[in-house]
Design an enzyme around this catalytic site. Structure first.
Site, mmCIF file in Angstrom:
data_model
loop_
_atom_site.group_PDB
_atom_site.id
_atom_site.type_symbol
_atom_site.label_atom_id
_atom_site.label_comp_id
_atom_site.label_asym_id
_atom_site.label_seq_id
_atom_site.Cartn_x
_atom_site.Cartn_y
_atom_site.Cartn_z
ATOM 1 N N GLU A 245 -11.071 -9.281 3.065
ATOM 2 C CA GLU A 245 -9.805 -8.937 3.710
ATOM 3 C C GLU A 245 -10.101 -8.773 5.190
ATOM 4 O O GLU A 245 -10.912 -7.932 5.581
ATOM 5 C CB GLU A 245 -9.218 -7.651 3.123
ATOM 6 C CG GLU A 245 -7.893 -7.298 3.817
ATOM 7 C CD GLU A 245 -7.041 -6.311 3.040
ATOM 8 O OE1 GLU A 245 -7.112 -6.295 1.795
ATOM 9 O OE2 GLU A 245 -6.291 -5.570 3.698
ATOM 10 N N GLU B 205 -8.688 0.609 -3.330
ATOM 11 C CA GLU B 205 -9.493 0.665 -2.108
ATOM 12 C C GLU B 205 -10.386 1.874 -2.145
ATOM 13 O O GLU B 205 -9.925 2.977 -2.466
ATOM 14 C CB GLU B 205 -8.574 0.825 -0.897
ATOM 15 C CG GLU B 205 -8.209 -0.446 -0.223
ATOM 16 C CD GLU B 205 -7.428 -0.148 1.030
ATOM 17 O OE1 GLU B 205 -7.772 0.779 1.779
ATOM 18 O OE2 GLU B 205 -6.443 -0.858 1.236
ATOM 19 N N THR C 9 -8.350 3.550 8.478
ATOM 20 C CA THR C 9 -9.573 2.753 8.432
ATOM 21 C C THR C 9 -9.682 1.980 9.750
ATOM 22 O O THR C 9 -8.983 1.007 9.962
ATOM 23 C CB THR C 9 -9.524 1.785 7.238
ATOM 24 O OG1 THR C 9 -9.074 2.511 6.101
ATOM 25 C CG2 THR C 9 -10.883 1.203 6.948
ATOM 26 N N HIS D 241 -5.621 3.653 -1.757
ATOM 27 C CA HIS D 241 -6.941 4.018 -1.240
ATOM 28 C C HIS D 241 -7.241 5.466 -1.637
ATOM 29 O O HIS D 241 -6.605 6.391 -1.140
ATOM 30 C CB HIS D 241 -6.919 3.859 0.289
ATOM 31 C CG HIS D 241 -8.222 4.135 0.964
ATOM 32 N ND1 HIS D 241 -8.386 4.011 2.326
ATOM 33 C CD2 HIS D 241 -9.435 4.525 0.487
ATOM 34 C CE1 HIS D 241 -9.634 4.318 2.654
ATOM 35 N NE2 HIS D 241 -10.289 4.643 1.548
ATOM 36 N N HIS E 185 0.905 6.204 1.879
ATOM 37 C CA HIS E 185 1.614 7.156 2.738
ATOM 38 C C HIS E 185 2.835 7.784 2.084
ATOM 39 O O HIS E 185 3.415 8.718 2.636
ATOM 40 C CB HIS E 185 1.883 6.536 4.105
ATOM 41 C CG HIS E 185 0.579 6.252 4.795
ATOM 42 N ND1 HIS E 185 -0.333 7.256 5.073
ATOM 43 C CD2 HIS E 185 -0.025 5.095 5.159
ATOM 44 C CE1 HIS E 185 -1.420 6.715 5.605
ATOM 45 N NE2 HIS E 185 -1.256 5.403 5.668
ATOM 46 N N HIS F 173 -3.808 -4.404 7.628
ATOM 47 C CA HIS F 173 -3.919 -3.263 8.537
ATOM 48 C C HIS F 173 -3.025 -3.416 9.758
ATOM 49 O O HIS F 173 -3.203 -4.331 10.561
ATOM 50 C CB HIS F 173 -5.354 -2.988 8.986
ATOM 51 C CG HIS F 173 -5.560 -1.518 9.240
ATOM 52 N ND1 HIS F 173 -5.109 -0.893 10.371
ATOM 53 C CD2 HIS F 173 -6.103 -0.535 8.487
ATOM 54 C CE1 HIS F 173 -5.384 0.389 10.312
ATOM 55 N NE2 HIS F 173 -5.982 0.628 9.164
ATOM 56 N N ARG G 223 -9.316 8.143 -0.925
ATOM 57 C CA ARG G 223 -10.306 8.535 0.088
ATOM 58 C C ARG G 223 -11.167 9.670 -0.435
ATOM 59 O O ARG G 223 -10.747 10.446 -1.285
ATOM 60 C CB ARG G 223 -9.602 8.972 1.377
ATOM 61 C CG ARG G 223 -8.891 7.842 2.098
ATOM 62 C CD ARG G 223 -8.354 8.312 3.439
ATOM 63 N NE ARG G 223 -9.422 8.458 4.401
ATOM 64 C CZ ARG G 223 -9.691 7.581 5.374
ATOM 65 N NH1 ARG G 223 -8.933 6.514 5.535
ATOM 66 N NH2 ARG G 223 -10.686 7.777 6.198
ATOM 67 N N ASN H 157 0.856 -1.184 0.000
ATOM 68 C CA ASN H 157 0.000 0.000 0.000
ATOM 69 C C ASN H 157 0.899 1.244 0.000
ATOM 70 O O ASN H 157 1.689 1.428 0.927
ATOM 71 C CB ASN H 157 -0.899 -0.060 1.241
ATOM 72 C CG ASN H 157 -1.836 1.129 1.340
ATOM 73 O OD1 ASN H 157 -1.440 2.255 1.088
ATOM 74 N ND2 ASN H 157 -3.067 0.885 1.735
ATOM 75 N N ARG I 171 -6.989 12.785 0.962
ATOM 76 C CA ARG I 171 -5.917 13.233 1.856
ATOM 77 C C ARG I 171 -4.550 12.663 1.473
ATOM 78 O O ARG I 171 -3.538 13.188 1.862
ATOM 79 C CB ARG I 171 -6.247 12.911 3.306
ATOM 80 C CG ARG I 171 -6.146 11.446 3.646
ATOM 81 C CD ARG I 171 -6.289 11.208 5.135
ATOM 82 N NE ARG I 171 -7.665 11.433 5.584
ATOM 83 C CZ ARG I 171 -8.192 10.818 6.641
ATOM 84 N NH1 ARG I 171 -7.458 9.985 7.351
ATOM 85 N NH2 ARG I 171 -9.437 11.030 6.994
#
Ligand code: PXP
Length: 249
Positions: free
Chosen positions: A156, A75, A106, A48, A15, A199, A50, A12, A54
Site C-alpha cells: 500500500e 492494520e 501513521t 487499525h 475514527h 492515507h 493500535r 477505514n 486509542r
C-alpha cells in the site's frame, strides 16, 4: 461479471471509534459504521488496532469479524502481540504499518529494506495462515524491492505527502509526489506486487490517485468519516465512489 478495471474502495472506520472513545461509551459504534459502509457499496473494511488502543479495541475486531460479509483489512504494527491477534482471527488481509505512540496518525511508510530479515520472518506465518499480507510503504524503489523480496503480496503506497500538498495548494510538491506514486506503482507491478494506495485521501486528491496505472484498491478513512457528519456515511461514500469511477473512466 464485475469490471476488472473497477478500483476497490476500502473504508477505514477507526475514527468512528475515536469519537466513541472520546466519551468512553458504546456509541457511535464502528461496527455499525462498517455495516453501513458495506450496505453503501464499500469493497472492504479497514481497522487499525493500535498498540495503545486509542481507537479500535480488541472487542471491535471480534465483532467486525463476526458482522461483516466483505473482507476485513486488519492494520497492525509488526509486534508479537499483534501477530498473535491476527493469527487468532485470520482476517482476509493484514496490512503492516509503522507505529509510534507519539504520532497522531501513521506518519511514514514502513522501513522494510533495513529490516527485511525480521519482517520476512514476521510475515511468513501470517501468509501461511492465508492472510493477504500488505506492507504500507513510501513509493520508494528500495522499499518496493524489499517488500517483494520478503514475500508480501501487496504494497500500500503512502499517499499522505501527495494529499497534504494538494490540501495545502503546493502544486509543485503535489506534482512531484504524484510522479513518485506513479513510478512506485509501476515498479511494484513489475515486481509482481498488488498495489494499493491510502492515507489522507479527500475528494480533492482522489482523482489523480485513482487514475494511477496499476493501483487496484484505495483505503480511505478520516476524510470520509468527517464528511459523514455533514451528509451521512452512505452519501459521503457514494461521492467518493463516483469520483473514483470518473477518474477510471
Ligand atoms: N491506509 C493505511 C495503511 C493507514 O494507516 C491509514 C490510516 O490509518 C489509511 C489507509 C487511511 O488514512 P486516512 O484515515 O487518512 O484516510
Amino acid at each position: 461479471m464485475s469490471d476488472p478495471n473497477r478500483l476497490r474502495l476500502g473504508v477505514n472506520i477507526d475514527h468512528v471509534a475515536t469519537l466513541r472513545n472520546a466519551r468512553g461509551g458504546a456509541v457511535p459504534d464502528p461496527v455499525r459504521a462498517a455495516l453501513t459502509a458495506q450496505e453503501a457499496g464499500a469493497d472492504g473494511i479497514t481497522a487499525h488496532l493500535r498498540e495503545d488502543r486509542r481507537h479500535i479495541v480488541d472487542a471491535d475486531i471480534v465483532r467486525l469479524m463476526d458482522a461483516i460479509a466483505i473482507p476485513l483489512n486488519f492494520e497492525m504494527a509488526a509486534t508479537d502481540e499483534m501477530q498473535a491477534i491476527a493469527l487468532r482471527h485470520r482476517p482476509h488481509a493484514v496490512c503492516i504499518v509503522p507505529e509510534r505512540r507519539e504520532e497522531r496518525t501513521t506518519e511514514g511508510g514502513l522501513e522494510v529494506a533495513a529490516d527485511d530479515n525480521r519482517l520476512g520472518a514476521f510475515v511468513a506465518p501470517l501468509r501461511d495462515a492465508g492472510a493477504r499480507v500488505s506492507l504500507f510503504i513510501a513509493p520508494d524503489e528500495r522499499q518496493i524491492a524489499a517488500s517483494a523480496r520478503i514475500g508480501a503480496a501487496v504494497v500500500e503506497l503512502h499517499a499522505g505527502a501527495y494529499c497534504d500538498a494538494v490540501a495545502e495548494g503546493r502544486d509543485d510538491v503535489a506534482a512531484a509526489e504524484l510522479a513518485r506514486l506513479t513510478e512506485g506503482a509501476r515498479l511494484a507491478v513489475d515486481a509482481g506486487l498488488e498495489v494499493h494506495a491510502g492515507h489522507g485521501i479527500t475528494y480533492d486528491s482522489v482523482g489523480p490517485i485513482a487514475s494511477l496505472p496499476g493501483v487496484v484498491e484505495l483505503n480511505i478513512g478520516h476524510f470520509l468519516i468527517g464528511e459523514a457528519v455533514f451528509r451521512g456515511l452512505p452519501d459521503a461514500l457514494a461521492e467518493m465512489r463516483r469520483l473514483m469511477d470518473a477518474a477510471r473512466a
